[in-house]
Write a protein that holds these residues in place. Structure first.
Motif, PDB file in Angstrom:
ATOM      1  N   GLY A 514       1.213  -1.384  -0.551  1.00 38.96           N
ATOM      2  CA  GLY A 514      -0.199  -0.082   0.148  1.00 38.96           C
ATOM      3  C   GLY A 514       1.240   1.539   0.158  1.00 38.96           C
ATOM      4  N   ILE A 515       0.008   2.074  -0.416  1.00 37.83           N
ATOM      5  CA  ILE A 515       0.772   3.792  -0.122  1.00 37.83           C
ATOM      6  C   ILE A 515       0.153   4.913   0.183  1.00 37.83           C
ATOM      7  N   GLY A 516       0.577   5.592   0.851  1.00 42.62           N
ATOM      8  CA  GLY A 516       0.115   6.414   1.998  1.00 42.62           C
ATOM      9  C   GLY A 516      -0.696   7.943   1.739  1.00 42.62           C
ATOM     10  N   SER A 517      -1.574   8.965   1.809  1.00 42.77           N
ATOM     11  CA  SER A 517      -1.548  10.307   1.661  1.00 42.77           C
ATOM     12  C   SER A 517      -0.885  11.202   1.946  1.00 42.77           C
ATOM     13  N   LEU A 519       1.729  10.187   2.974  1.00 46.58           N
ATOM     14  CA  LEU A 519       2.356   9.491   4.222  1.00 46.58           C
ATOM     15  C   LEU A 519       3.606   8.603   3.651  1.00 46.58           C
ATOM     16  N   ASN A 520       3.267   7.418   4.462  1.00 51.67           N
ATOM     17  CA  ASN A 520       4.703   6.558   4.325  1.00 51.67           C
ATOM     18  C   ASN A 520       4.141   5.797   3.110  1.00 51.67           C
ATOM     19  N   VAL A 521       5.647   5.978   2.189  1.00 48.48           N
ATOM     20  CA  VAL A 521       5.436   5.185   0.953  1.00 48.48           C
ATOM     21  C   VAL A 521       5.334   3.780   0.505  1.00 48.48           C
ATOM     22  N   HIS A 522       5.383   3.077   2.528  1.00 50.58           N
ATOM     23  CA  HIS A 522       5.031   1.464   2.257  1.00 50.58           C
ATOM     24  C   HIS A 522       4.194   1.885   2.854  1.00 50.58           C
ATOM     25  N   GLU A 523       2.632   1.461   3.096  1.00 50.00           N
ATOM     26  CA  GLU A 523       1.472   1.345   4.024  1.00 50.00           C
ATOM     27  C   GLU A 523       0.810  -0.255   3.844  1.00 50.00           C
ATOM     28  N   GLY A 524       0.741  -0.339   4.675  1.00 45.25           N
ATOM     29  CA  GLY A 524      -0.706  -1.543   5.053  1.00 45.25           C
ATOM     30  C   GLY A 524      -1.732  -1.155   5.655  1.00 45.25           C
ATOM     31  N   PRO A 525      -2.389  -2.049   6.357  1.00 43.49           N
ATOM     32  CA  PRO A 525      -1.997  -3.553   6.440  1.00 43.49           C
ATOM     33  C   PRO A 525      -2.370  -4.253   5.147  1.00 43.49           C
ATOM     34  N   HIS A 526      -2.409  -4.356   3.754  1.00 37.48           N
ATOM     35  CA  HIS A 526      -2.931  -5.185   2.731  1.00 37.48           C
ATOM     36  C   HIS A 526      -1.384  -5.216   2.339  1.00 37.48           C
ATOM     37  N   GLN A 527      -1.595  -6.276   1.624  1.00 35.54           N
ATOM     38  CA  GLN A 527       0.002  -6.733   1.159  1.00 35.54           C
ATOM     39  C   GLN A 527       0.107  -7.537  -0.243  1.00 35.54           C
ATOM     40  N   ILE A 528       0.931  -7.729  -1.406  1.00 36.31           N
ATOM     41  CA  ILE A 528      -0.022  -8.419  -2.551  1.00 36.31           C
ATOM     42  C   ILE A 528       1.824  -9.143  -1.919  1.00 36.31           C
TER      43      ILE A 528
END
Length: 642
Positions: A514-517, A519-528
């Motif tokens: 995920g990617i933030g608004s 905010l952090n470039v790496h964002e959860g809680p989901h992922q592939i």
């Protein structure tokens, strides 16, 4: 210096009460952050390894560094002979190694502020079979030997306006309190920096690349607290907090306040208005704690009076509201224009410089390079100098606030170092006979970006084309997926790998985050990802996720292609089981290099998608480009097969 540090730390281990058989240094700060401030890079200071992920362990005789597949090559190049590299997923996990290799009743020291509840409990379970103990040190022992540790910076807190956040603090607090009531919790402790920033609609500059503030939050049914260095709060920000019913307290007060919270004695000062009260509900149940909460705060709670489950803010933050969605799309358009301008500039510089020095064929054409005599009058193009130019193009765009992570600008063999970070004193020059991979992103007030492209300015060999095309096929396959509601990224990960697997190729990192608004470039809680945590949270409409398969050949090259996608509802002919179906919408707009594509390996559907995508790139980016840049883009996006 590394040897002196190890000697000093081992001396502290011996003098510690109790004597420590091992000492652990996680990468994370007191908030379990992925990216940390300079003064919190303790694991890097101890080991010399600069990657963002890893864990260092020292005993009386050994020093070991665990890291994941993104950093195997990177760490092997940086670690001294005193350190042993432990490869996550291949070597025993750190808790298993400690349980098996340390003596019975061994004492393992760790700063409890730098380790999460989940990790601490996992380790304690592994230690139990040999009566080993996890010892919480009263101070971080690294701080005692790190003489040149960077000083604390006092950076102001910035209010993030609703025109970008799309939702007010009071609306977010109301939703959070409804979740507390639903789960029969009377309070929640929030330790993740991006969750605090998102909830209170504030941003900061305490951590490079992540617009966050070092802070904690505690939210109760009728009160809210904000813990930070109060010197960062202006009078305007103080008024903003008070207006929203948030009491500002000193950063270090969170420890004593959690003790008060545990005994239901934490109350706001009389000067703070109580907002968002849900009737007269009083719950005498537990305090909500996320598994990523630091072990130090968790240890102050009553064992039988807490609710341990994922923070509700993680998912709430991941589900972008309409304002955030629009902002992300606009940010990616401006960012795409900057990247295209960079490629135009780079192609021109390579023509001016490499054409003279190497006879490079350029971005569009293929030709053998012929090394000519060095001519010092021509500009030297290095991994660092060109990435600095890319930052310049981004900085000219509206709402730019900085990069979202250190730019990965890598030539040839350096591209095989998945999270390579070029240094001025050691970086490579651009080479027309080698692949060039750049993975970069920016922070804009209306969104965070992340994009990767791989290009070649000479004559790529057939193997490079085949590998690039396999990565592209996986990239397209995932991006075009349609899947039933409830599907997780763990299931979808295979779609990006199948084209590589057909040739016996693969990559060691996850496929999407995920990617933030802003905010952090790496964002959860989901992922592939192929990793088990990707099973935990299904993909949902309005989530963002990256699509970034790759292939890395040690000593030769690296290839990665990355776009940001938005999850949306799919329009399908049927609806089996009335589940509803989902698909992806690309919001990254930068062309793929046609001369690296072996069109004979693509099927008709893939060619059609590529041509449509390139047509959209021309249409969407044209208003942001000058005549020369438009001409370049038109050529770069000519239809495949034309």
């Amino acid at each position: 210096m590394a040897e002196e540090t190890l000697v000093a730390l081992r001396s502290l281990m011996t003098s510690h009460s109790p004597k420590l058989d091992a000492l652990v240094f996680p990468s994370e700060d007191y908030h379990q952050s992925e990216y940390v401030s300079a003064r919190d890079k303790r694991r890097e200071f101890v080991s010399g390894f600069t990657g963002s992920a890893g864990l260092a362990l020292i005993t009386a005789n050994e020093a070991l560094l665990w890291t994941d597949g993104r950093y195997f090559l990177h760490a092997s190049q940086q670690l001294s002979d005193q350190w042993k590299l432990m490869r996550m997923g291949e070597d025993p996990a750190v808790d298993i190694w400690m349980a098996n290799n340390l003596p019975k009743a061994a004492a393992i020291g760790v700063d409890p502020w730098c380790i999460s509840v989940d990790t601490a409990k996992k380790w304690e379970r592994a230690f139990s079979k040999k009566q080993q103990k996890l010892i919480q040190t009263s101070t971080n022992l690294v701080d005692e030997v790190w003489i040149s540790r960077p000083l604390l910076e006092i950076n102001p807190v910035i209010v993030h306006p609703r025109e970008f956040s799309g939702s007010s603090v009071q609306e977010k607090l109301k939703d959070l309190r409804e979740k507390l009531v639903q789960e029969k919790a009377r309070a929640i402790i929030i330790t993740a920096l991006d969750e605090v920033a998102w909830l209170y609609n504030i941003r900061g500059t305490d951590v490079s690349y992540s617009p966050v503030v070092h802070a904690y939050a505690i939210v109760m049914l009728a009160s809210a607290f904000f813990y930070l260095d109060t010197r960062k709060i202006s009078s305007e920000t103080s008024f903003y907090m008070e207006k929203n019913g948030i009491e500002v307290r000193d950063y270090n007060a969170v420890s004593s306040d959690v003790i008060l919270l545990a005994s239901d004695q934490l109350t706001p000062s009389s000067s703070i208005a109580i907002l968002g009260r849900l009737g007269m509900i009083t719950l005498k149940t537990g305090v909500w704690v996320d598994g990523t909460c630091c072990f130090a705060l968790y240890s102050k709670l009553n064992v039988d009076k807490f609710l341990m489950q994922p923070s509700p803010l993680g998912l709430a933050k991941a589900l972008k509201n309409p304002v955030e969605m629009e902002g992300l799309k606009n940010a990616h358009i401006r960012d795409g224009a900057a990247v295209v301008q960079y490629l135009v500039w780079l192609a021109k510089q390579l023509y001016i410089n490499m054409q003279e020095l190497y006879g490079a064929s350029g971005y569009f054409t293929e030709g053998e390079s012929v090394k000519k005599n060095d001519q010092p009058k021509y500009l030297k193009l290095t991994e660092v100098s060109v990435s600095d130019k890319l930052e310049e193009f981004r900085a000219s765009k509206q709402h730019f606030r900085g990069l979202s992570f250190p730019t990965i600008s890598s030539v040839g063999p350096n591209g095989a170092i998945i999270h390579y970070c070029p240094m001025v004193e050691s970086c490579a020059e651009l080479d027309p006979d080698s692949m060039y991979l750049f993975d970069s992103g920016a922070q804009y007030l209306d969104g965070t970006t992340d994009i990767t492209r791989t290009v070649h300015f000479g004559k790529p060999i057939s193997h490079e084309k085949a590998c690039y095309t396999a990565v592209l096929k996986g990239h397209i396959g995932l991006g075009n997926a349609r899947f039933p509601t409830g599907t997780t990224g763990h299931i979808l990960d295979i779609l990006a790998r199948v084209p590589l697997w057909k040739d016996g190729l693969d990559y060691r990192h996850g496929t999407g985050h995920g990617i933030g608004s802003y905010l952090n470039v790496h964002e959860g809680p989901h992922q592939i990802s192929f990793r088990p945590p990707a099973r935990n949270v299904p993909l949902q409409p309005s989530m963002t996720v990256t699509d970034e398969p790759g292939y890395y050949e040690d000593g030769n090259f690296g290839i990665r292609l990355e776009n940001v996608l938005i999850v949306k509802e799919a329009d399908t002919k049927f609806n089996f089981g009335d589940k509803g179906y989902l698909s992806f919408e690309h919001i990254t707009w930068v062309p793929y290099q046609r001369k690296l594509i072996d069109a004979s390996l693509l099927v008709a559907e893939e060619i059609e998608w590529l041509n449509n995508y390139h047509s959209k790139c021309r249409e969407i980016l044209a208003p942001y480009l000058n005549a020369t840049e438009k001409e370049w883009l038109n050529k770069a996006t000519e239809p495949i097969g034309s």
